[in-house]
Design a protein around this motif. Structure first.
Motif, short mmCIF file in Angstrom:
data_model
loop_
_atom_site.label_atom_id
_atom_site.label_comp_id
_atom_site.label_asym_id
_atom_site.label_seq_id
_atom_site.Cartn_x
_atom_site.Cartn_y
_atom_site.Cartn_z
N ASP A 36 -15.54 37.98 5.59
CA ASP A 36 -15.23 38.97 6.63
C ASP A 36 -15.59 40.40 6.23
OD1 ASP A 36 -14.21 37.06 8.40
OD2 ASP A 36 -12.19 37.18 7.53
N LEU A 37 -16.15 40.58 5.04
CA LEU A 37 -16.45 41.94 4.58
C LEU A 37 -17.50 42.65 5.43
CD1 LEU A 37 -15.67 44.16 2.67
CD2 LEU A 37 -17.22 43.17 0.97
N PRO A 38 -18.55 41.98 5.93
CA PRO A 38 -19.49 42.71 6.81
C PRO A 38 -18.81 43.30 8.05
CG PRO A 38 -20.46 40.65 6.10
CD PRO A 38 -19.02 40.62 5.66
N LYS A 39 -17.91 42.54 8.63
CA LYS A 39 -17.19 43.02 9.82
C LYS A 39 -16.26 44.18 9.43
CE LYS A 39 -14.27 41.53 13.62
NZ LYS A 39 -13.49 40.46 14.21
N ALA A 40 -15.61 44.07 8.29
CA ALA A 40 -14.74 45.16 7.81
C ALA A 40 -15.55 46.41 7.52
CB ALA A 40 -13.98 44.70 6.56
N ALA A 41 -16.71 46.24 6.91
CA ALA A 41 -17.58 47.39 6.62
C ALA A 41 -18.04 48.05 7.92
CB ALA A 41 -18.78 46.95 5.78
N ALA A 42 -18.36 47.26 8.93
CA ALA A 42 -18.76 47.81 10.23
C ALA A 42 -17.60 48.59 10.86
CB ALA A 42 -19.25 46.71 11.15
N GLN A 43 -16.38 48.08 10.70
CA GLN A 43 -15.21 48.79 11.22
C GLN A 43 -15.07 50.14 10.55
OE1 GLN A 43 -11.49 46.56 11.11
NE2 GLN A 43 -10.29 48.43 11.22
N LEU A 44 -15.26 50.18 9.24
CA LEU A 44 -15.17 51.45 8.52
C LEU A 44 -16.33 52.38 8.87
CD1 LEU A 44 -13.73 53.28 6.54
CD2 LEU A 44 -14.90 52.08 4.67
N ALA A 45 -17.52 51.84 9.02
CA ALA A 45 -18.68 52.66 9.41
C ALA A 45 -18.43 53.30 10.78
CB ALA A 45 -19.94 51.81 9.44
N LYS A 46 -17.84 52.55 11.68
CA LYS A 46 -17.53 53.09 13.01
C LYS A 46 -16.47 54.20 12.89
CE LYS A 46 -16.22 51.69 17.67
NZ LYS A 46 -15.96 50.54 18.55
N ALA A 47 -15.49 54.00 12.03
CA ALA A 47 -14.46 55.03 11.83
C ALA A 47 -15.09 56.30 11.26
CB ALA A 47 -13.36 54.50 10.92
N TYR A 48 -15.96 56.15 10.26
CA TYR A 48 -16.64 57.32 9.70
C TYR A 48 -17.50 58.01 10.75
CZ TYR A 48 -15.44 56.28 4.80
OH TYR A 48 -14.80 56.07 3.61
N GLN A 49 -18.20 57.23 11.57
CA GLN A 49 -19.05 57.81 12.60
C GLN A 49 -18.21 58.61 13.60
OE1 GLN A 49 -22.23 57.87 12.39
NE2 GLN A 49 -22.77 58.74 14.35
N THR A 50 -17.05 58.07 13.94
CA THR A 50 -16.14 58.79 14.85
C THR A 50 -15.70 60.10 14.24
OG1 THR A 50 -15.37 56.72 15.85
CG2 THR A 50 -13.92 58.63 16.05
N VAL A 51 -15.36 60.08 12.96
CA VAL A 51 -14.94 61.29 12.26
C VAL A 51 -16.04 62.35 12.31
CG1 VAL A 51 -14.55 62.19 9.91
CG2 VAL A 51 -13.23 60.24 10.75
N LEU A 52 -17.28 61.94 12.12
CA LEU A 52 -18.39 62.89 12.10
C LEU A 52 -18.63 63.54 13.46
CD1 LEU A 52 -21.05 61.01 9.93
CD2 LEU A 52 -19.47 62.83 9.23
#
Length: 137
Positions: free
Chosen positions: A45-61
């Motif tokens: 499940d790590l690819p999905k978790a990484a995508a969730q974090l990437a989306k969170a970082y993108q939102t922050v930016l």
């Protein structure tokens, strides 16, 4: 290096002046970051978790920092996503590495660094609730 990136042998990250970058499919994650995640050899499940974090970082930016509700939501989403990556990683060390690497890849230009640091300064010394469960959505 340019020839390797052009040929596709080496992944090329978006280094445009745009903070948002390109997200052609509208999933909330820059296309180059999605491609990078795919090259990491993550399993389970790590690819999905990484995508969730990437989306969170993108939102922050791309946040409007004067929107308190949006800043709070982004803070909670980031906290949840970090916890999700940590829970889905093979070890604590692997989790820390995945989080740091993903931040490095996402926040990869001067404009993105400035946006990220403005957010960090705004939320510094604030408390976020601990995620429910493993933090994964």
């Amino acid at each position: 290096m340019t020839q390797l990136q052009t040929s596709g042998a080496v992944l090329s990250l978006d280094r445009s002046t745009s903070v948002a970058g390109t997200d052609a499919n509208g999933d909330g994650v820059r296309d180059d970051v999605t491609a990078w995640i795919g090259t990491q050899g993550y399993s389970g499940d790590l690819p999905k978790a990484a995508a969730q974090l990437a989306k969170a970082y993108q939102t922050v930016l791309t946040l409007t920092l004067t929107d308190d509700a949006a800043v709070r939501a982004a803070r909670l989403a980031s906290s949840d996503a970090v916890e999700c990556v940590m829970q889905k990683s093979a070890s604590i060390e692997a989790g820390y590495k995945a989080v740091a690497d993903l931040r490095r890849v996402t926040v990869n230009t001067d404009a993105r660094v400035k946006a990220y640091l403005a957010y960090v300064e705004l939320v510094n010394d604030t408390v976020a609730r601990a995620p429910q469960g493993d933090g994964c959505v």
